[in-house]
Design a protein around this motif. Structure first.
Motif, PDB file in Angstrom:
ATOM      1  N   ARG A  28       9.753  -1.937  -3.371  1.00  0.00           N
ATOM      2  CA  ARG A  28       8.620  -1.933  -4.307  1.00  0.00           C
ATOM      3  C   ARG A  28       7.302  -1.771  -3.558  1.00  0.00           C
ATOM      4  NH1 ARG A  28       6.909  -7.625  -6.364  1.00  0.00           N
ATOM      5  NH2 ARG A  28       5.958  -7.508  -4.283  1.00  0.00           N
ATOM      6  N   ASP A  29       7.127  -2.535  -2.464  1.00  0.00           N
ATOM      7  CA  ASP A  29       5.860  -2.496  -1.731  1.00  0.00           C
ATOM      8  C   ASP A  29       5.638  -1.153  -1.047  1.00  0.00           C
ATOM      9  OD1 ASP A  29       5.358  -5.023  -2.582  1.00  0.00           O
ATOM     10  OD2 ASP A  29       5.642  -6.017  -0.638  1.00  0.00           O
ATOM     11  N   ILE A  30       6.692  -0.546  -0.513  1.00  0.00           N
ATOM     12  CA  ILE A  30       6.532   0.772   0.122  1.00  0.00           C
ATOM     13  C   ILE A  30       6.130   1.817  -0.920  1.00  0.00           C
ATOM     14  CG2 ILE A  30       7.793   2.671   1.247  1.00  0.00           C
ATOM     15  CD1 ILE A  30       9.241   0.575   2.927  1.00  0.00           C
ATOM     16  N   LEU A  31       6.700   1.724  -2.131  1.00  0.00           N
ATOM     17  CA  LEU A  31       6.296   2.645  -3.198  1.00  0.00           C
ATOM     18  C   LEU A  31       4.821   2.441  -3.545  1.00  0.00           C
ATOM     19  CD1 LEU A  31       6.859   4.651  -5.543  1.00  0.00           C
ATOM     20  CD2 LEU A  31       7.485   2.679  -6.931  1.00  0.00           C
ATOM     21  N   MET A  35       1.859   5.268  -3.036  1.00  0.00           N
ATOM     22  CA  MET A  35       1.014   5.743  -4.141  1.00  0.00           C
ATOM     23  C   MET A  35      -0.460   5.514  -3.820  1.00  0.00           C
ATOM     24  SD  MET A  35       2.906   4.682  -7.721  1.00  0.00           S
ATOM     25  CE  MET A  35       1.694   5.559  -8.724  1.00  0.00           C
ATOM     26  N   PHE A  36      -0.763   4.342  -3.274  1.00  0.00           N
ATOM     27  CA  PHE A  36      -2.151   3.973  -2.988  1.00  0.00           C
ATOM     28  C   PHE A  36      -2.740   4.838  -1.866  1.00  0.00           C
ATOM     29  CE2 PHE A  36      -5.404   1.366  -0.915  1.00  0.00           C
ATOM     30  CZ  PHE A  36      -6.184   0.969  -2.006  1.00  0.00           C
ATOM     31  N   ARG A  37      -1.993   4.972  -0.768  1.00  0.00           N
ATOM     32  CA  ARG A  37      -2.503   5.697   0.402  1.00  0.00           C
ATOM     33  C   ARG A  37      -2.536   7.217   0.186  1.00  0.00           C
ATOM     34  NH1 ARG A  37      -5.401   2.444   2.936  1.00  0.00           N
ATOM     35  NH2 ARG A  37      -4.655   1.240   4.713  1.00  0.00           N
ATOM     36  N   LEU A  46       6.350  11.764  -5.574  1.00  0.00           N
ATOM     37  CA  LEU A  46       6.761  10.557  -4.849  1.00  0.00           C
ATOM     38  C   LEU A  46       8.157  10.724  -4.244  1.00  0.00           C
ATOM     39  CD1 LEU A  46       5.408   7.880  -7.319  1.00  0.00           C
ATOM     40  CD2 LEU A  46       4.846   8.005  -4.873  1.00  0.00           C
ATOM     41  N   SER A  47       9.020  11.503  -4.897  1.00  0.00           N
ATOM     42  CA  SER A  47      10.394  11.687  -4.409  1.00  0.00           C
ATOM     43  C   SER A  47      10.429  12.234  -2.976  1.00  0.00           C
ATOM     44  CB  SER A  47      11.162  12.593  -5.375  1.00  0.00           C
ATOM     45  OG  SER A  47      12.422  12.944  -4.853  1.00  0.00           O
ATOM     46  N   PRO A  48       9.752  13.371  -2.669  1.00  0.00           N
ATOM     47  CA  PRO A  48       9.766  13.832  -1.264  1.00  0.00           C
ATOM     48  C   PRO A  48       8.967  12.922  -0.334  1.00  0.00           C
ATOM     49  CG  PRO A  48       8.386  15.272  -2.616  1.00  0.00           C
ATOM     50  CD  PRO A  48       9.111  14.356  -3.559  1.00  0.00           C
ATOM     51  N   SER A 103       1.834  -4.897   6.604  1.00  0.00           N
ATOM     52  CA  SER A 103       2.359  -3.765   7.385  1.00  0.00           C
ATOM     53  C   SER A 103       1.770  -2.479   6.831  1.00  0.00           C
ATOM     54  CB  SER A 103       3.889  -3.697   7.296  1.00  0.00           C
ATOM     55  OG  SER A 103       4.359  -2.448   7.802  1.00  0.00           O
ATOM     56  N   GLU A 104       1.245  -1.646   7.720  1.00  0.00           N
ATOM     57  CA  GLU A 104       0.651  -0.373   7.301  1.00  0.00           C
ATOM     58  C   GLU A 104       1.709   0.684   6.982  1.00  0.00           C
ATOM     59  OE1 GLU A 104      -2.284   1.157   6.809  1.00  0.00           O
ATOM     60  OE2 GLU A 104      -3.609  -0.561   7.090  1.00  0.00           O
ATOM     61  N   TYR A 105       2.981   0.348   7.170  1.00  0.00           N
ATOM     62  CA  TYR A 105       4.010   1.375   6.971  1.00  0.00           C
ATOM     63  C   TYR A 105       4.090   1.792   5.506  1.00  0.00           C
ATOM     64  CZ  TYR A 105       8.314   4.026   7.025  1.00  0.00           C
ATOM     65  OH  TYR A 105       9.219   5.043   6.891  1.00  0.00           O
ATOM     66  N   PHE A 106       4.108   3.117   5.276  1.00  0.00           N
ATOM     67  CA  PHE A 106       4.374   3.666   3.950  1.00  0.00           C
ATOM     68  C   PHE A 106       5.023   5.032   4.141  1.00  0.00           C
ATOM     69  CE2 PHE A 106       0.171   5.164   5.109  1.00  0.00           C
ATOM     70  CZ  PHE A 106       0.169   6.500   4.712  1.00  0.00           C
ATOM     71  N   GLY A 107       5.508   5.623   3.045  1.00  0.00           N
ATOM     72  CA  GLY A 107       6.176   6.929   3.145  1.00  0.00           C
ATOM     73  C   GLY A 107       7.680   6.788   3.041  1.00  0.00           C
ATOM     74  N   ALA A 108       8.393   7.478   3.946  1.00  0.00           N
ATOM     75  CA  ALA A 108       9.861   7.528   3.876  1.00  0.00           C
ATOM     76  C   ALA A 108      10.471   6.134   3.836  1.00  0.00           C
ATOM     77  CB  ALA A 108      10.411   8.300   5.060  1.00  0.00           C
ATOM     78  N   MET A 109      11.337   5.910   2.842  1.00  0.00           N
ATOM     79  CA  MET A 109      12.024   4.613   2.731  1.00  0.00           C
ATOM     80  C   MET A 109      12.959   4.458   3.939  1.00  0.00           C
ATOM     81  SD  MET A 109      11.624   2.246   0.438  1.00  0.00           S
ATOM     82  CE  MET A 109      11.149   3.010  -1.106  1.00  0.00           C
ATOM     83  N   PRO A 110      12.984   3.292   4.551  1.00  0.00           N
ATOM     84  CA  PRO A 110      13.848   3.115   5.731  1.00  0.00           C
ATOM     85  C   PRO A 110      15.328   3.030   5.361  1.00  0.00           C
ATOM     86  CG  PRO A 110      12.789   1.043   5.176  1.00  0.00           C
ATOM     87  CD  PRO A 110      12.199   2.072   4.256  1.00  0.00           C
TER      88      PRO A 110
END
Length: 435
Positions: A28-31, A35-37, A46-48, A103-110
């Motif tokens: 949820r937080d990565i999504l 979206m925010f960044r 959002l899918s790619p 955590s500043e990480y966003f983008g590709a889900m791990p």
């Protein structure tokens, strides 16, 4: 569904949220952060960005809507097939900012570490079978003793550790690169992995060479049977380190500002080769470096530590190639030597092989061979160094003669005088310098 791509089974794409095996809050937080960044508001965008199929992204969005972190904009985008847009609520923006502070990480889900372990097994370096033809093809530009491939072949196919030793300038680095070129196939590298809610980035464009058919996330996600786009299809990775290698480079790299982790070199090289060149030139002793590798080499797993001090296991599936100019007995104890599976001595060429290399180099540089100059080289110059030949010497001597010819404004040629001038630059005269 498993897919066979270039002899490596591709990771299947998740179809539902429950297949992700990641903490719900993390997803949820990565999504929200993405979206925010990236200022995205459409599921198709959002899918790619998240490297996830549209149905999985939609499930996370629906969850965020239930928690009043997100809302539909109420407008349809005609350019995207009348797709509904979404935006963060004030609570959603606040949660995104809180998550970014953690955590500043966003983008590709791990990819969860346990799921990644399964993919490592599917594409293990120990599953590959390198044939004599492949190895010969990869080393075709090198003139090697006939029995060297007999030793190298089983070592590479076993995917175990190799120690190459011998005098400097005889192609240990070139042979290491030839081993890399012989592998030839591709593996799937995760963009990031997850352990205990922490995200560790793995894919590194400096280390990982994209496969020609990798494509972008959006295109791949629209294929009928896409592989999991959280992975990047790459050539088997090769990490080459030399005198700069130290033990801290084998630990997780933590960025205290972004509060994110980056995989250490040996984890980035999973499924490929880790070359430790010039062993003995590092600040750390060779014994200390090999001691650090003992558990990984013996148990096919490595132990890393988070900032909290918590230790955890990651797969170690790497062909480690140590290369040194020292005799192994000078730098290792017998316990360390036992743990290195193959020890291969790389000697200088015979006189016949030296001449073969010299002829190949001269032809490549556009310089005709001259019998008088060659006889002078072999009968006059080499006896002064006890007729010890090295593979680097033909290139060095020919390049020196080419440079001299260019400077003098004469055609490229080989003469005893030019041999003398080239030889003078290959060795430094032993003399005392007054300081």
């Amino acid at each position: 569904m498993n897919m066979q791509v270039a002899d490596v089974i591709a990771p299947p794409a998740p179809k539902r949220l429950e297949e992700m095996k990641l903490p719900i809050v993390l997803m949820r937080d990565i999504l929200l952060k993405t979206m925010f960044r990236k200022n995205l508001d459409m599921v198709s965008d959002l899918s790619p960005a998240l490297c996830l199929p549209i149905p999985v992204v939609q499930e996370i969005i629906d969850m965020c809507r239930d928690q009043r972190l997100m809302e539909a904009t109420g407008t349809l985008n005609a350019n995207n097939g009348n797709e509904m847009g979404y935006q963060l609520t004030d609570a959603g923006k606040a949660r995104a900012l809180d998550a970014l502070a953690q955590s500043e990480y966003f983008g590709a889900m791990p990819v969860p570490l346990d799921v990644y372990r399964e993919q490592v097994q599917r594409q293990s370096i120990r599953n590959i079978m390198v044939t004599r033809t492949q190895l010969t093809g990869a080393m075709g530009h090198l003139v090697l003793p006939p029995d060297l491939l007999d030793q190298l072949g089983p070592a590479v196919s076993a995917g175990r550790s190799i120690l190459m030793y011998g005098p400097p300038g005889n192609g240990k680095s070139s042979i290491s690169n030839g081993i890399r070129d012989a592998l030839g196939d591709q593996v799937y590298v995760p963009r990031a992995i997850e352990y205990a809610g922490q995200v560790i980035t793995v894919y590194d464009p400096i280390v990982h060479v994209l496969s020609k058919d990798q494509g972008d996330s959006g295109t791949a996600l629209r294929r009928r049977t896409p592989h999991d786009m959280r992975y990047v299809k790459c050539e088997r990775p090769t990490v080459v380190t030399g005198g700069e290698l130290n033990l801290s480079m084998l630990d997780l790299v933590y960025n205290p500002t972004a509060k994110t982790y980056q995989a250490p070199l040996q984890l980035k090289s999973t499924g490929g080769i880790f070359i430790v060149d010039d062993l003995g030139r590092q600040a750390e002793s060779p014994q200390a470096l090999v001691n650090r590798w003992i558990v990984p080499l013996e148990e096919s797993k490595d132990i890393l530590a988070l900032q909290s001090g918590e230790k955890f296991e990651v797969p170690f599936d790497t062909l480690v190639v140590f290369s040194t100019n020292f005799h192994p007995n000078e730098i290792f104890d017998q316990a360390a030597l036992r743990r290195i599976f193959f020890k291969i001595k790389i000697d200088g060429p015979s006189q016949a092989n030296f001449l073969k290399i010299f002829a190949m180099v001269a032809k490549k540089k556009g310089m005709a061979l001259n019998e008088e100059a060659l006889v002078y080289l072999l009968k006059v110059k080499y006896p002064t160094i006890q007729n010890i030949y090295a593979n680097y010497q033909p290139n060095f001597l020919v390049d020196q003669m080419v440079a001299t010819c260019n400077f003098e404004g004469i055609d490229r040629q080989m003469t005893p005088e030019l041999i003398d001038r080239a030889w003078a630059n290959m060795f430094v005269k032993d003399e005392h310098i007054v300081k």
